[in-house]
Scaffold this motif. Structure first.
Motif, PDB file in Angstrom:
ATOM      1  N   SER A 114       0.948  -0.879  -0.472  1.00  0.00           N
ATOM      2  CA  SER A 114      -0.178  -0.153   0.321  1.00  0.00           C
ATOM      3  C   SER A 114       0.742   1.149  -0.013  1.00  0.00           C
ATOM      4  O   SER A 114       1.773   1.150   0.209  1.00  0.00           O
ATOM      5  CB  SER A 114      -1.282   0.181   0.718  1.00  0.00           C
ATOM      6  N   ALA A 115       0.086   2.566  -0.221  1.00  0.00           N
ATOM      7  CA  ALA A 115       0.849   3.270  -0.334  1.00  0.00           C
ATOM      8  C   ALA A 115       0.467   4.484   0.938  1.00  0.00           C
ATOM      9  O   ALA A 115      -0.242   4.549   1.205  1.00  0.00           O
ATOM     10  CB  ALA A 115       0.671   3.958  -1.831  1.00  0.00           C
ATOM     11  N   TYR A 116       1.842   5.078   1.215  1.00  0.00           N
ATOM     12  CA  TYR A 116       2.157   5.622   2.541  1.00  0.00           C
ATOM     13  C   TYR A 116       2.449   7.066   2.419  1.00  0.00           C
ATOM     14  O   TYR A 116       3.053   7.472   1.457  1.00  0.00           O
ATOM     15  CB  TYR A 116       3.086   5.493   3.749  1.00  0.00           C
ATOM     16  N   ILE A 117       1.711   8.013   3.794  1.00  0.00           N
ATOM     17  CA  ILE A 117       3.128   8.787   4.182  1.00  0.00           C
ATOM     18  C   ILE A 117       3.557   8.568   4.596  1.00  0.00           C
ATOM     19  O   ILE A 117       3.000   8.413   6.061  1.00  0.00           O
ATOM     20  CB  ILE A 117       1.996  10.527   3.657  1.00  0.00           C
ATOM     21  N   ILE A 118       4.992   9.194   5.427  1.00  0.00           N
ATOM     22  CA  ILE A 118       5.634   8.469   5.761  1.00  0.00           C
ATOM     23  C   ILE A 118       6.236   9.992   6.904  1.00  0.00           C
ATOM     24  O   ILE A 118       6.454  11.084   5.953  1.00  0.00           O
ATOM     25  CB  ILE A 118       7.012   7.575   5.966  1.00  0.00           C
ATOM     26  N   MET A 136       2.966   7.304  10.371  1.00  0.00           N
ATOM     27  CA  MET A 136       2.171   6.444   8.952  1.00  0.00           C
ATOM     28  C   MET A 136       1.603   6.943   8.815  1.00  0.00           C
ATOM     29  O   MET A 136       0.487   6.514   9.690  1.00  0.00           O
ATOM     30  CB  MET A 136       2.927   4.846   9.179  1.00  0.00           C
ATOM     31  N   GLU A 137       0.682   7.274   7.368  1.00  0.00           N
ATOM     32  CA  GLU A 137      -0.968   7.856   6.727  1.00  0.00           C
ATOM     33  C   GLU A 137      -0.840   6.991   5.082  1.00  0.00           C
ATOM     34  O   GLU A 137      -0.482   7.105   4.985  1.00  0.00           O
ATOM     35  CB  GLU A 137      -1.537   8.838   6.902  1.00  0.00           C
ATOM     36  N   LEU A 138      -2.266   6.126   5.651  1.00  0.00           N
ATOM     37  CA  LEU A 138      -2.283   4.951   4.677  1.00  0.00           C
ATOM     38  C   LEU A 138      -2.582   6.623   3.038  1.00  0.00           C
ATOM     39  O   LEU A 138      -3.292   7.555   3.858  1.00  0.00           O
ATOM     40  CB  LEU A 138      -3.428   4.834   4.753  1.00  0.00           C
ATOM     41  N   THR A 146      -6.237  13.334   2.965  1.00  0.00           N
ATOM     42  CA  THR A 146      -5.172  12.899   3.216  1.00  0.00           C
ATOM     43  C   THR A 146      -3.896  14.013   3.813  1.00  0.00           C
ATOM     44  O   THR A 146      -3.836  14.721   3.532  1.00  0.00           O
ATOM     45  CB  THR A 146      -4.747  11.933   1.957  1.00  0.00           C
ATOM     46  N   GLY A 147      -2.939  13.322   4.622  1.00  0.00           N
ATOM     47  CA  GLY A 147      -1.953  14.052   5.002  1.00  0.00           C
ATOM     48  C   GLY A 147      -1.909  15.049   5.897  1.00  0.00           C
ATOM     49  O   GLY A 147      -3.144  15.668   6.061  1.00  0.00           O
TER      50      GLY A 147
END
Length: 701
Positions: A114-118, A136-138, A146-147
């Protein structure tokens, strides 16, 4: 429960009970909800920006945010060394993510592929980039939420606060709670026309954006608004005090320039006054002829001729039937002023006496008697002048030298020695940057003696490292052979005065080997010596009986030896700039070329290099003071610690000079248009001043 407002104790805020309230009070001085909202972040983590993995730099102290995909996840190591390691990749490269705690929960919650914002701090381990315990956030492509696209505030905290979950994030939650309660209802704190004229955002918007800015522009606008307001209130108080001084406090009228002043100027002055000295004498003359009490600060570099200006001002008082006094912070400096004035005027010209802690009972009795019957015209002294038994017949002028060394209440005792307060003339040889002077001494009129007397040669300053010590000794011998004298000064480090003496004694031993008896004689002076011994050693040097004076900074102020042409400052990197400049000012008092040698170790900090380079590059005390302000900030400069006026949360006098000038001009214009703040639009300002009209010593310079 009473209605909550900004002045309510912090206990009333959601998330703060009595225990947390107590620790917030003790650790951060936060008592009310308003105090909390004024506890601003000291930096921000910028979550509005994304980085590519090939842009990440482990040497960068900032946190980084990356959008990418979780490729793999595995447990590594055994028992206590067990950790979770993931590979995270974007289109430019990959990075390791590492966890040491909550491994089972993290493993279960993360989705491989899956894609995440780290988000986290990048480091390097075994040649690989990694982030430990990243946030971390999906990533959801079509989601507007998002973010965490914000500037995340970071608040100062302490170890004790962290034990109560009041780290930066804990304090951030309290700020959110406070803004939720009051954010929409915060009243404007400045008059509307001031906000509009200076293109400021509202107070409510500023408070929201200082804690939770959406972007850098929001943050900049909030900072400008809150800094301006802080500086504006300071200047309003200062200039209001200045206005009250001239309106309320009558001053003695010095209507004539009389016989003593004119005779001194025409016949006794040993050298022509500089234009700067003439200008300041004229300013004093005009002040003392208005009927209002004079409060004037004279700033002049070391050797610029302030003592002569002070003497002429005191003669002006004497010519008008008044007495004058001059108070200095140390006995050495008081004796120095007394000797200078005795040298300038004959004994039968005007009665001048000296009163210090060393004055005998007999001398004191005569001084007290002559002061009360008016026979004594000018009294020079130390703190002894403020004793209750020292009574003047008619004191008209008080001169205070190096005034930052006296407490406000000490100075006020002189102010009260007459029914009509005497005129106050304050002198300092510590140049103060213009911005700092506008804040510290904004209620005084400021005169600057920015010219040196003719014939004074600029002091040549050089910086030597330890490797050049033999060269320095050779230079000392050359100057002593010409009949000159040398100071060698060692640092005074407050934390360890015993260590200072070891430095000084070791240095003395070294010098005694290089400059042996009977060819050379050395004086030694330090703060631990009895006053009698110190004076004896000083006098030997002043009389030329010793060629070298080894000392700590006790000789910073008040020693005038025109024959001393070399100042050597050991461990110069340990001194502040203003102190280095004061020490350098001990030489250059005669007609011969003088020198200052700054000795330092080979390892210098960036700031240390800048200080020593500034000393080598310029003799201008005001230029040096500006650099000092930039390097150290206002709180460390001489005398500013005791000034409550500098309790600023966000403004900085070193970097906000333009904003300070803008705020001051706004207040000056305000008082020109509405001096008593009677206009409806100035109600807020009137209220602000009335809340702060408790008895204050501000009017005492």
């Amino acid at each position: 429960m009473p209605q909550i407002n900004l002045k309510s104790p912090i206990t009333y805020l959601k998330g703060v009970g009595p225990i947390k309230a107590e620790v917030l009070q003790k650790e951060l001085g936060l008592f009310t909800i308003e105090d909390l909202m004024g506890h601003y972040p000291f930096r921000y983590i910028d979550r509005t920006k994304f980085h590519k993995i090939n842009q990440l730099n482990p040497n960068d102290l900032a946190f980084s945010q990356v959008l990418g995909r979780l490729i793999s996840l595995q447990e590594v190591g055994e028992k206590k060394a067990k950790r979770l390691v993931a590979e995270f990749r974007d289109d430019t490269g990959s990075i390791e993510l590492v966890w040491f705690q909550s491994l089972a929960w993290i493993k279960k919650s993360l989705q491989i592929g899956s894609a995440y914002i780290i988000f986290g701090k990048v480091s390097e381990f075994n040649g690989k980039l990694s982030i430990t315990h990243p946030e971390m956030e999906l990533f959801q492509k079509n989601s507007k939420t998002t973010g965490n696209l914000s500037m995340q505030p970071v608040y100062s905290s302490t170890e004790k606060l962290k034990k109560f979950n009041l780290d930066s994030k804990g304090i951030m939650q309290l700020q959110l709670n406070a803004l939720e309660l009051f954010g929409k209802n915060l009243q404007e704190t400045l008059p509307k026309y001031i906000v509009q004229e200076h293109k400021l955002i509202s107070y409510a918007d500023a408070l929201l954006s200082i804690h939770f800015p959406e972007n850098q522009l929001d943050l900049n606008q909030a900072i400008k608004r809150l800094k301006f307001e802080e500086l504006f209130w300071i200047q309003l108080r200062i200039l209001n005090n200045k206005q009250l001084n001239t309106q309320k406090y009558k001053g003695h009228l010095f209507t004539q320039v009389g016989e003593k002043f004119n005779h001194f100027y025409s016949n006794l002055l040993p050298f022509p006054l500089t234009n700067a000295q003439k200008r300041v004498v004229k300013e004093v003359r005009m002040d003392t002829n208005t009927g209002a009490q004079m409060n004037r600060l004279i700033q002049g570099d070391v050797g610029s001729g302030k003592t002569v200006v002070a003497l002429m001002s005191m003669l002006l008082a004497v010519d008008n039937g008044f007495q004058a006094c001059m108070m200095a912070p140390t006995e050495i400096l008081a004796q120095q002023h007394y000797a200078s004035i005795q040298h300038l005027i004959p004994e039968d010209f005007c009665t001048v006496k000296l009163l210090t802690g060393s004055s005998t009972t007999k001398q004191r009795r005569v001084i007290h008697e002559e002061l009360e019957n008016g026979k004594l015209s000018i009294l020079i002294g130390t703190h002894a002048l403020i004793e209750d038994k020292v009574k003047f017949k008619n004191i008209g002028l008080v001169v205070i030298d190096e005034q930052h060394r006296f407490g406000v209440e000490q100075r006020s005792k002189l102010w009260r020695k007459n029914v009509i307060p005497p005129h106050m003339l304050v002198m300092t040889a510590t140049p103060i940057p213009r911005t700092l002077a506008m804040t510290l001494y904004g209620d005084l009129d400021i005169s600057i003696i920015d010219e040196m007397p003719a014939g004074r040669k600029p002091i040549k300053t050089v910086h030597f490292f330890e490797s050049s010590r033999l060269r320095m000794f050779g230079f000392m011998r050359e100057e002593i052979a010409k009949g000159r004298q040398v100071y060698v000064v060692y640092p005074l480090i407050k934390e360890s005065e015993k260590l200072d003496l070891l430095y000084l004694e070791a240095g003395l031993e070294f010098l005694q080997r290089e400059f042996p008896l009977p060819d050379y004689f050395i004086s030694i002076v330090h703060g631990k010596m009895p006053a009698k011994d110190k004076d004896f050693e000083m006098q030997r040097f002043i009389k030329g009986q010793t060629q070298i004076m080894v000392a700590t900074t006790v000789i910073e102020v008040g020693v005038n030896v025109p024959n001393a042409s070399v100042m050597i400052i050991e461990n110069a990197e340990r001194f502040g700039l203003s102190q280095l400049h004061q020490l350098r000012g001990r030489v250059g008092r005669g007609a011969e070329q003088s020198y200052c040698i700054l000795m330092s170790g080979n390892k210098l900090s960036k700031e240390g290099k800048k200080r020593l380079k500034t000393m080598v590059d310029t003799n201008d005390g005001f230029e040096i003071a500006e650099v000092d302000l930039q390097l150290r900030g206002p709180g460390d400069l001489s005398g500013t610690q005791q000034s409550g006026v500098l309790e600023m949360k966000i403004a900085n006098l070193a970097s906000d000079q333009a904003l300070l000038s803008e705020a001051r001009q706004a207040v000056i214009h305000l008082f020109e248009v509405d001096p008593n703040l009677l206009a409806t639009k100035n109600v807020l300002l009137k209220e602000f001043l009335s809340q702060r009209s408790a008895i204050s010593w501000d009017k005492i310079s």
